[in-house]
Design a protein around this motif. Structure first.
Motif, PDB file in Angstrom:
ATOM      1  N   GLN A 720       0.839  -1.198   0.000  1.00  0.00           N
ATOM      2  CA  GLN A 720       0.000   0.000   0.000  1.00  0.00           C
ATOM      3  C   GLN A 720       0.879   1.256   0.000  1.00  0.00           C
ATOM      4  O   GLN A 720       1.968   1.259   0.603  1.00  0.00           O
ATOM      5  CB  GLN A 720      -0.911   0.004   1.224  1.00  0.00           C
ATOM      6  N   PRO A 721       0.416   2.335  -0.620  1.00  0.00           N
ATOM      7  CA  PRO A 721       1.253   3.546  -0.770  1.00  0.00           C
ATOM      8  C   PRO A 721       1.837   4.067   0.541  1.00  0.00           C
ATOM      9  O   PRO A 721       2.992   4.501   0.581  1.00  0.00           O
ATOM     10  CB  PRO A 721       0.274   4.554  -1.383  1.00  0.00           C
ATOM     11  N   GLY A 722       1.075   4.027   1.587  1.00  0.00           N
ATOM     12  CA  GLY A 722       1.553   4.566   2.857  1.00  0.00           C
ATOM     13  C   GLY A 722       2.698   3.786   3.462  1.00  0.00           C
ATOM     14  O   GLY A 722       3.356   4.252   4.401  1.00  0.00           O
ATOM     15  N   ARG A 723       2.991   2.601   2.939  1.00  0.00           N
ATOM     16  CA  ARG A 723       4.047   1.765   3.534  1.00  0.00           C
ATOM     17  C   ARG A 723       5.405   2.011   2.886  1.00  0.00           C
ATOM     18  O   ARG A 723       6.420   1.537   3.387  1.00  0.00           O
ATOM     19  CB  ARG A 723       3.665   0.288   3.420  1.00  0.00           C
ATOM     20  N   GLY A 724       5.434   2.748   1.779  1.00  0.00           N
ATOM     21  CA  GLY A 724       6.695   3.155   1.174  1.00  0.00           C
ATOM     22  C   GLY A 724       7.600   2.004   0.825  1.00  0.00           C
ATOM     23  O   GLY A 724       7.181   0.892   0.506  1.00  0.00           O
ATOM     24  N   VAL A 725       8.900   2.273   0.917  1.00  0.00           N
ATOM     25  CA  VAL A 725       9.893   1.282   0.518  1.00  0.00           C
ATOM     26  C   VAL A 725       9.917   0.083   1.466  1.00  0.00           C
ATOM     27  O   VAL A 725      10.287  -1.031   1.073  1.00  0.00           O
ATOM     28  CB  VAL A 725      11.291   1.937   0.432  1.00  0.00           C
ATOM     29  N   LEU A 726       9.506   0.294   2.714  1.00  0.00           N
ATOM     30  CA  LEU A 726       9.435  -0.847   3.640  1.00  0.00           C
ATOM     31  C   LEU A 726       8.366  -1.839   3.196  1.00  0.00           C
ATOM     32  O   LEU A 726       8.454  -3.033   3.508  1.00  0.00           O
ATOM     33  CB  LEU A 726       9.165  -0.360   5.069  1.00  0.00           C
ATOM     34  N   GLY A 727       7.361  -1.345   2.474  1.00  0.00           N
ATOM     35  CA  GLY A 727       6.369  -2.260   1.905  1.00  0.00           C
ATOM     36  C   GLY A 727       6.995  -3.186   0.887  1.00  0.00           C
ATOM     37  O   GLY A 727       6.640  -4.368   0.793  1.00  0.00           O
ATOM     38  N   ILE A 728       7.945  -2.659   0.074  1.00  0.00           N
ATOM     39  CA  ILE A 728       8.667  -3.501  -0.884  1.00  0.00           C
ATOM     40  C   ILE A 728       9.504  -4.544  -0.141  1.00  0.00           C
ATOM     41  O   ILE A 728       9.588  -5.704  -0.546  1.00  0.00           O
ATOM     42  CB  ILE A 728       9.575  -2.632  -1.790  1.00  0.00           C
ATOM     43  N   TYR A 729      10.115  -4.121   0.962  1.00  0.00           N
ATOM     44  CA  TYR A 729      10.902  -5.058   1.784  1.00  0.00           C
ATOM     45  C   TYR A 729      10.000  -6.162   2.342  1.00  0.00           C
ATOM     46  O   TYR A 729      10.372  -7.341   2.354  1.00  0.00           O
ATOM     47  CB  TYR A 729      11.581  -4.291   2.915  1.00  0.00           C
ATOM     48  N   ASP A 730       8.782  -5.774   2.778  1.00  0.00           N
ATOM     49  CA  ASP A 730       7.823  -6.768   3.280  1.00  0.00           C
ATOM     50  C   ASP A 730       7.431  -7.745   2.174  1.00  0.00           C
ATOM     51  O   ASP A 730       7.280  -8.952   2.425  1.00  0.00           O
ATOM     52  CB  ASP A 730       6.567  -6.076   3.810  1.00  0.00           C
ATOM     53  N   LEU A 731       7.273  -7.233   0.928  1.00  0.00           N
ATOM     54  CA  LEU A 731       6.945  -8.108  -0.204  1.00  0.00           C
ATOM     55  C   LEU A 731       8.043  -9.152  -0.412  1.00  0.00           C
ATOM     56  O   LEU A 731       7.767 -10.343  -0.612  1.00  0.00           O
ATOM     57  CB  LEU A 731       6.781  -7.276  -1.483  1.00  0.00           C
ATOM     58  N   MET A 732       9.295  -8.693  -0.368  1.00  0.00           N
ATOM     59  CA  MET A 732      10.407  -9.617  -0.569  1.00  0.00           C
ATOM     60  C   MET A 732      10.501 -10.636   0.568  1.00  0.00           C
ATOM     61  O   MET A 732      10.822 -11.810   0.343  1.00  0.00           O
ATOM     62  CB  MET A 732      11.719  -8.833  -0.694  1.00  0.00           C
ATOM     63  N   SER A 733      10.202 -10.185   1.800  1.00  0.00           N
ATOM     64  CA  SER A 733      10.218 -11.101   2.954  1.00  0.00           C
ATOM     65  C   SER A 733       9.121 -12.147   2.795  1.00  0.00           C
ATOM     66  O   SER A 733       9.329 -13.339   3.083  1.00  0.00           O
ATOM     67  CB  SER A 733      10.014 -10.319   4.254  1.00  0.00           C
ATOM     68  N   PHE A 734       7.952 -11.706   2.352  1.00  0.00           N
ATOM     69  CA  PHE A 734       6.855 -12.655   2.127  1.00  0.00           C
ATOM     70  C   PHE A 734       7.216 -13.632   1.010  1.00  0.00           C
ATOM     71  O   PHE A 734       6.970 -14.842   1.109  1.00  0.00           O
ATOM     72  CB  PHE A 734       5.578 -11.891   1.776  1.00  0.00           C
ATOM     73  N   ARG A 735       7.819 -13.116  -0.067  1.00  0.00           N
ATOM     74  CA  ARG A 735       8.192 -13.978  -1.205  1.00  0.00           C
ATOM     75  C   ARG A 735       9.126 -15.104  -0.781  1.00  0.00           C
ATOM     76  O   ARG A 735       9.068 -16.219  -1.326  1.00  0.00           O
ATOM     77  CB  ARG A 735       8.869 -13.113  -2.275  1.00  0.00           C
ATOM     78  N   SER A 736       9.991 -14.834   0.208  1.00  0.00           N
ATOM     79  CA  SER A 736      10.956 -15.849   0.632  1.00  0.00           C
ATOM     80  C   SER A 736      10.287 -17.084   1.219  1.00  0.00           C
ATOM     81  O   SER A 736      10.924 -18.130   1.356  1.00  0.00           O
ATOM     82  CB  SER A 736      11.930 -15.248   1.658  1.00  0.00           C
ATOM     83  N   ASN A 737       8.990 -16.980   1.554  1.00  0.00           N
ATOM     84  CA  ASN A 737       8.260 -18.112   2.136  1.00  0.00           C
ATOM     85  C   ASN A 737       7.378 -18.840   1.121  1.00  0.00           C
ATOM     86  O   ASN A 737       6.623 -19.729   1.487  1.00  0.00           O
ATOM     87  CB  ASN A 737       7.371 -17.622   3.286  1.00  0.00           C
ATOM     88  N   CYS A 738       7.488 -18.434  -0.154  1.00  0.00           N
ATOM     89  CA  CYS A 738       6.540 -18.929  -1.153  1.00  0.00           C
ATOM     90  C   CYS A 738       7.052 -20.100  -1.983  1.00  0.00           C
ATOM     91  O   CYS A 738       6.431 -20.487  -2.971  1.00  0.00           O
ATOM     92  CB  CYS A 738       6.133 -17.785  -2.096  1.00  0.00           C
ATOM     93  N   SER A 739       8.165 -20.665  -1.603  1.00  0.00           N
ATOM     94  CA  SER A 739       8.666 -21.829  -2.339  1.00  0.00           C
ATOM     95  C   SER A 739       8.886 -22.984  -1.370  1.00  0.00           C
ATOM     96  O   SER A 739       8.915 -22.805  -0.155  1.00  0.00           O
ATOM     97  CB  SER A 739       9.979 -21.486  -3.048  1.00  0.00           C
ATOM     98  N   SER A 740       9.056 -24.162  -1.929  1.00  0.00           N
ATOM     99  CA  SER A 740       9.223 -25.364  -1.108  1.00  0.00           C
ATOM    100  C   SER A 740      10.693 -25.699  -0.897  1.00  0.00           C
ATOM    101  O   SER A 740      11.032 -26.836  -0.605  1.00  0.00           O
ATOM    102  CB  SER A 740       8.511 -26.547  -1.773  1.00  0.00           C
ATOM    103  N   ARG A 741      11.555 -24.717  -1.042  1.00  0.00           N
ATOM    104  CA  ARG A 741      12.990 -24.987  -0.890  1.00  0.00           C
ATOM    105  C   ARG A 741      13.358 -25.420   0.518  1.00  0.00           C
ATOM    106  O   ARG A 741      14.321 -26.132   0.721  1.00  0.00           O
ATOM    107  CB  ARG A 741      13.820 -23.766  -1.285  1.00  0.00           C
TER     108      ARG A 741
END
Length: 969
Positions: A720-741
């Motif tokens: 969301q816009p109000g979360r700024g660049v930390l929102g992008i960091y949260d997206l990347m943190s969430f992505r790290s949990n999206c595979s079965s590695r």
């Protein structure tokens, strides 16, 4: 009978003396009357007479003289009455002794002096009574004790052990139909079983049923154990009891004479408390005994002598008491009740008597033996009733918690090992001691529903504390102050872990120190210690290979990580209880409240101090996300995930020891992913009888905000816009949990993302191919968000990270973190997390592949060709926007170089930072900007970063290792 003559002479003299007193009183009154008449003050005379009569009445009433007079009348001793009257008449016949002289002396006294003389006793009487009343008012009102006293029960109404029927039977046996036969009864029972209570119940029966037929004398041997002549004390007490209950003046003289003969001394008697000794004749002890025996046979009262606590004496004193009874005082109408515990009648000289020899010794003196037993169910009921009684009359914070704390004791009574617990809870006295200790420790402040105290361990530790203080002291010194591993269990990584001879499957074992220590203890001590600390006994009760969280946080045998045992010791020794925020059960209780179907999760959550450092939010959310899926409804899952998404930016992204858990940094994104994995597939409440996980796309729809989740997708919410660049960091943190590695820990989530992207994607086979298919859709979606926010807008993501404020980084934890950190440390934490954020965002964007780690750069902006189109776009964005030639652009460039060179070396050794930034474009950029970069002033952030990464900086940029690597192209 000479003793009878002594008695008759005493009463004759008594009649003479009383008559003389009446003569003197009569003469005084006569003189007082005449003087009052002459002075016309008869009202003074009659007033004084009335006052004296009133005083006489009060004195008789208070001193219970009426009961003594009644006793004398009931004795029908007309012989004594005749002698008494004869003495009085004799004095009357001779007109008193010295009456003429006394009368002349009285006549010389003036009226005023006589009035004063007569008024003095009245004044003394009034003063004495005023003092008594003052003392009475000063007496503190009796208040009920806040503890269970050891005072024995008095009446059958208080009988908690069903002794009453047995006491009725026993009391009748002792009374023996009023027979004058003398018997010795023995009541054999362990300490604390209720011998004194049993005797009191018997006395209550005798008082009610045989009030005029029984005299009870309780001889307290404990008071006279060290007395050289216990016989004298025994007889003195017996005479006092007989005198207060029976009018038999000869009996006192006979006993006194018999006692003196036994002591080879003089016979004596008393008149008005004044003792007169007369030389003893040659009467033998046997003759005196026969006369005493003959007199007692004629009594209409039975004297019952109770000797309690006989087993508390040393054996020599026991022997003296028994020989006194057997050899000297087995007399008619006198029966004895001896209370003792055979096992506790201890030593004879230097040798211990075993139970069999003690019984054999006692049988020589005791005619009838009676034993007391307490049913365990009655003992438990006694504990419950008296615990509740005490709890109701003292100001407890929460009386119900005492009941919960006592459940551990109930479990003991219901266990199959109750016989082994008998040394600790086998009688009323031991039960009272435990209850009093529980009350003393203020256990009412321990809420077992929200605090990590196990009732089983607590009651066992209290038993050790009460019964074996030396062992408890050893536990305290070994396991407090950071210590562990003596009594508490150890793992193979700890000192004193047993290396051989232990075949148990548990990772937890008792240390070699513990096993050596318990070998030195007796059976009872070892039994009670093992109940708390023995790894096999305590932990093997758990039916599962892995201990539950509740056991790990509450069992007293653990003391390494969570200091469980230390917490118990602090409670028992110091009555110290840590805040409920520090207890695992507290968060389990909160979870239960939050997950109720009728509860509004987000509203209820606001009632808790989520950002208070004392409140362990990570603990609460860990418990929630690990809850079994069948406890959730689809609506509740939505509430929980949406609440977690809303809370995420309010927490700090920095983890600081003892200050902040850094929940935004990977922890909460993982929780969101796990909730989706475990519960995100719900469409309806799960029926445990059938599997309902049949919608493979539902979780992915939630992630991407499709169908039922339009407008509330996970990726859209995180960015969301109000979360700024930390929102992008949260997206990347969430992505790290999206595979079965990670061995498929979140398999349902990763599989849903893969199937949603393409139903033909592989679910087995080459791991790399599976991961590529799982991350393709979410990687392309994240890049799309990044492109819209930064590439299209030519917004510098590194600059935005640089511009993050401390409040944005620390969230609502800022005030606490700022007040508990010094500025230097705080600046270092801020620069460090900025470098981590920059590195993590850029690494995930530009990285193509690293073993099983697939970055966004591996994929195309759309489609399945995976030619790395995203990588090319990000590289172009970095050199054209982020590293744009300028003082700031150069510093951002160096910042990325330093971050990449350090982190890629540590975390991703297969890909160096040069390859990640595209070697060719890096060469061109360096060639065009080398001189400007080498001449510029290094930014404050870069200097701090170099210091954090322990990179040497001489002041010349070209001396930096990262620059040397570029210049070596």
């Amino acid at each position: 009978m000479k003793s009878n003559y002594y008695t008759l002479i005493k009463f004759f003299i008594l009649g003479v003396l009383i008559s003389e007193v009446f003569f003197i009183v009569g003469l005084t009154l006569k003189s007082f009357y005449n003087l009052s008449l002459q002075s016309d003050k008869l009202y003074v005379f009659f007033s004084m007479i009335l006052l004296y009569l009133f005083i006489a009445y009060l004195s008789l009433r208070e001193d219970k003289k009426f009961s003594k007079v009644t006793s004398m009348l009931k004795s029908r001793r007309f012989d004594l009455l005749i002698v008494f009257i004869a003495g009085a008449i004799t004095l009357i016949i001779i007109d008193g002794l010295g009456t003429d002289y006394i009368e002349n002396m009285i006549k010389k006294i003036e009226l005023s002096h006589l009035q004063i003389f007569l008024f003095i006793p009245i004044v003394l009487f009034i003063a004495n009574n005023l003092k008594k009343r003052q003392d009475k008012y000063k007496e503190k009102a009796e208040e009920e004790s806040g503890f269970l006293s050891d005072v024995e029960i008095i009446t059958s109404e208080e009988d908690a052990f069903n002794f009453t029927k047995s006491a009725e039977k026993f009391s009748e046996s002792v009374f023996n139909y009023g027979s004058y036969e003398s018997l010795v009864f023995g009541i054999d029972a362990p300490w604390g079983t209720g011998k004194s209570t049993f005797i009191n119940l018997c006395q209550d029966i005798w008082d009610k049923k045989y009030e005029e037929k029984v005299i009870v004398y309780k001889f307290d041997v404990m008071k006279f154990e060290s007395d050289e002549n216990i016989l004298n004390k025994f007889v003195d007490g017996l005479i006092q009891v007989i005198r207060s209950n029976l009018f038999a003046p000869e009996l006192e003289t006979m006993f006194a004479k018999y006692l003196k003969l036994l002591n080879d001394s003089k016979t004596n008697f008393s008149i008005f408390g004044v003792r007169f000794g007369i030389p003893s004749d040659n009467l033998s002890i046997d003759k005196a005994f026969e006369k005493l025996e003959h007199f007692l046979k004629g009594l209409d009262r039975k004297i019952i002598i109770i000797v309690d606590d006989l087993d508390r004496l040393n054996f020599s004193s026991v022997k003296e008491v028994l020989f006194v009874i057997k050899k000297s005082f087995i007399l008619p109408n006198m029966s004895y009740i001896l209370c003792y515990d055979t096992e506790n009648i201890s030593i004879f000289e230097n040798q211990k008597l075993d139970a069999e020899k003690t019984i054999e010794f006692l049988e020589k003196f005791i005619n009838i033996k009676y034993s007391l037993f307490i049913d365990s169910a009655l003992l438990l009921n006694y504990f419950i009733n008296y615990k509740d009684k005490v709890a109701s009359r003292i100001n407890l914070k929460n009386p119900d918690l005492i009941s919960v704390a006592s459940e551990g004791l109930k479990d003991i009574f219901n266990s199959k090992e109750l016989d082994q617990y008998a040394p600790f809870v086998g009688n009323a006295r031991k039960i009272k001691r435990l209850v009093n200790t529980i009350l003393l420790l203020e256990v009412d402040r321990v809420d077992f529903t929200v605090m990590d105290f196990n009732k089983y361990d607590l009651i066992h530790l209290i038993i050790i504390y009460v019964n074996y203080p030396n062992i408890f002291r050893k536990i305290y010194h070994a396991e407090t102050g950071g210590g562990f591993g003596f009594f508490s269990v150890v793992t193979k990584y700890d000192d004193y872990y047993p290396k051989k001879g232990d075949t148990s499957s548990s990772d937890y074992k008792n240390s070699t120190r513990y096993t050596d220590y318990v070998e030195s203890l007796n059976a009872n001590q070892k039994f009670i210690l093992d109940k708390v600390f023995d790894a096999d006994v305590r932990l093997n009760k758990n039916r599962f290979s892995r201990l539950s969280n509740e056991a790990s946080f509450s069992y007293a045998c653990f003391n390494k990580d969570y200091r469980n045992l230390n917490r118990y010791l602090d409670l028992i020794v110091h009555s110290t209880i840590t805040s409920e925020n520090n207890h695992y059960k507290y968060y389990v209780s909160l979870k239960n409240d939050l997950l109720k179907e009728e509860a509004n999760f987000s509203v209820l959550l606001k009632n808790y101090p989520l950002f208070d450092p004392e409140f362990k939010s990570k603990q609460l959310w860990s418990i929630i996300v690990n809850e079994p899926y069948y406890n959730f409804t689809p609506e509740k899952v939505k509430e929980i995930i949406n609440s977690l998404l809303d809370l995420l930016p309010k927490y700090s992204v920095v983890e600081i020891d003892s200050i902040s858990e850094g929940l935004r940094n990977f922890i909460f994104p993982y929780f969101i992913a796990k909730l989706l994995n475990d519960f995100g597939w719900f469409k309806e409440k799960v029926d445990l009888k059938r599997e309902t996980r049949n919608d493979n796309h539902r979780i992915a729809e939630w992630v991407f905000g499709k169908k039922d989740f339009s407008g509330m997708g996970i990726l859209d919410t995180l960015s969301q816009p109000g979360r700024g660049v930390l929102g992008i960091y949260d997206l990347m943190s969430f992505r790290s949990n999206c595979s079965s590695r990670d061995k498929g820990s979140l398999y349902v989530l990763s599989r849903s993302l893969s199937m949603y992207e393409n139903n033909n994607n592989p679910s087995e086979g080459i791991v790399k191919d599976i991961i590529i298919s799982e991350l393709r859709g979410v990687s392309q979606a994240i890049f799309k968000i990044f492109k819209e926010k930064y590439i299209k807008e030519s917004k510098n993501v590194i600059e935005e990270v640089f511009n993050l404020s401390a409040k944005e980084i620390f969230g609502e934890e800022y005030n606490y973190i700022y007040s508990n950190s010094n500025k230097g440390d705080l600046d270092a934490h801020i620069v460090s997390i900025k470098s981590i954020i920059v590195h993590y965002i850029l690494y995930n964007l530009v990285s193509k592949e690293d073993s099983e780690e697939i970055g966004c750069g591996f994929y195309d902006e759309s489609g399945y060709n995976d030619q790395g189109n995203i990588y090319n776009m990000i590289i172009e964005y970095l050199y054209e926007v982020c590293f744009k030639p300028s003082i700031h652009g150069y510093n951002y460039f160096l910042f990325v170089l330093i971050a990449f060179s350090n982190m890629s070396r540590e975390a991703y050794p297969k890909k160096g930072f040069l390859e990640l930034l595209n070697r060719g474009q890096l060469k061109e950029y360096w060639k065009a900007n080398e001189s400007s970069i080498l001449e510029m002033e290094l930014s404050k952030e870069n200097k701090i970063l170099l210091n954090l990464y322990e990179m040497t900086f001489t002041g010349d940029i070209k001396d930096l290792q990262v620059i040397k690597s570029i210049m070596a192209f």
